[in-house]
Design an enzyme around this catalytic site. Structure first.
Site, mmCIF file in Angstrom:
data_model
loop_
_atom_site.group_PDB
_atom_site.id
_atom_site.type_symbol
_atom_site.label_atom_id
_atom_site.label_comp_id
_atom_site.label_asym_id
_atom_site.label_seq_id
_atom_site.Cartn_x
_atom_site.Cartn_y
_atom_site.Cartn_z
ATOM 1 N N CYS A 200 0.874 -1.284 -0.001
ATOM 2 C CA CYS A 200 -0.041 -0.024 0.168
ATOM 3 C C CYS A 200 1.001 1.181 -0.035
ATOM 4 O O CYS A 200 0.500 2.319 -0.590
ATOM 5 C CB CYS A 200 -1.002 -0.049 1.034
ATOM 6 N N THR A 201 1.991 1.271 0.539
ATOM 7 C CA THR A 201 2.994 2.346 0.616
ATOM 8 C C THR A 201 3.563 2.586 -0.552
ATOM 9 O O THR A 201 3.574 3.626 -1.009
ATOM 10 C CB THR A 201 3.792 2.267 1.869
#
Length: 151
Positions: free
Chosen positions: A44-45
């Protein structure tokens, strides 16, 4: 899962500051609406930082980027600040909108089945119609694929 060439359902969710944000707020702009599992996880980062790195390209295409997850506003605020994210993150605590958009699905991990967010991206046109559905996207290439689609 919603389909292309249909009206995107409107919704209102709180942003990272607790302010209500509706899809209708962006009429006249393209919207890149992406659903992701969790703040501060590696995939997600990567996805968020790639959207941030290409942010000016989206702005040139008259497109806003909106990320949606079940994380709290406080979590979103920390995630955005830590990674210098210039776009909106919305909190869908009960997964109502995530489910409405078909990104809340049964998943199997390590032999266990549970419900969770399947990384999904929608491109919505200026009139609120779904232009493109990108199901089960790869975190590291999704932002580039979206920008390429926008031309």
């Amino acid at each position: 899962m919603l389909t292309e060439h249909t009206k995107a359902p409107d919704f209102t969710l709180p942003d990272m500051h607790g302010n209500p944000v509706s899809l209708a707020d962006f009429a006249g702009k393209k919207v890149v609406l992406y659903f992701y599992p969790k703040d501060n996880t590696s995939g997600c980062t990567k996805q968020a930082c790639a959207f941030a790195a290409l942010y000016n390209g989206f702005a040139e295409k008259n497109a806003v980027v909106i990320g949606v997850s079940r994380d709290s506003a406080a979590s979103h605020k920390k995630f955005a600040e830590k990674n210098n994210l210039p776009f909106i993150l919305l909190t869908d605590a009960d997964a109502r909108v995530t489910d409405l958009y078909g990104a809340w699905q049964e998943k199997t991990m390590c032999g266990k089945t549970s419900m969770g967010v399947v990384r999904t991206t929608y491109i919505i046109d200026e009139q609120g119609m779904i232009e493109k559905v990108m199901p089960k996207v790869k975190a590291d290439t999704n932002p580039q694929d979206v920008l390429r689609f926008l031309g």
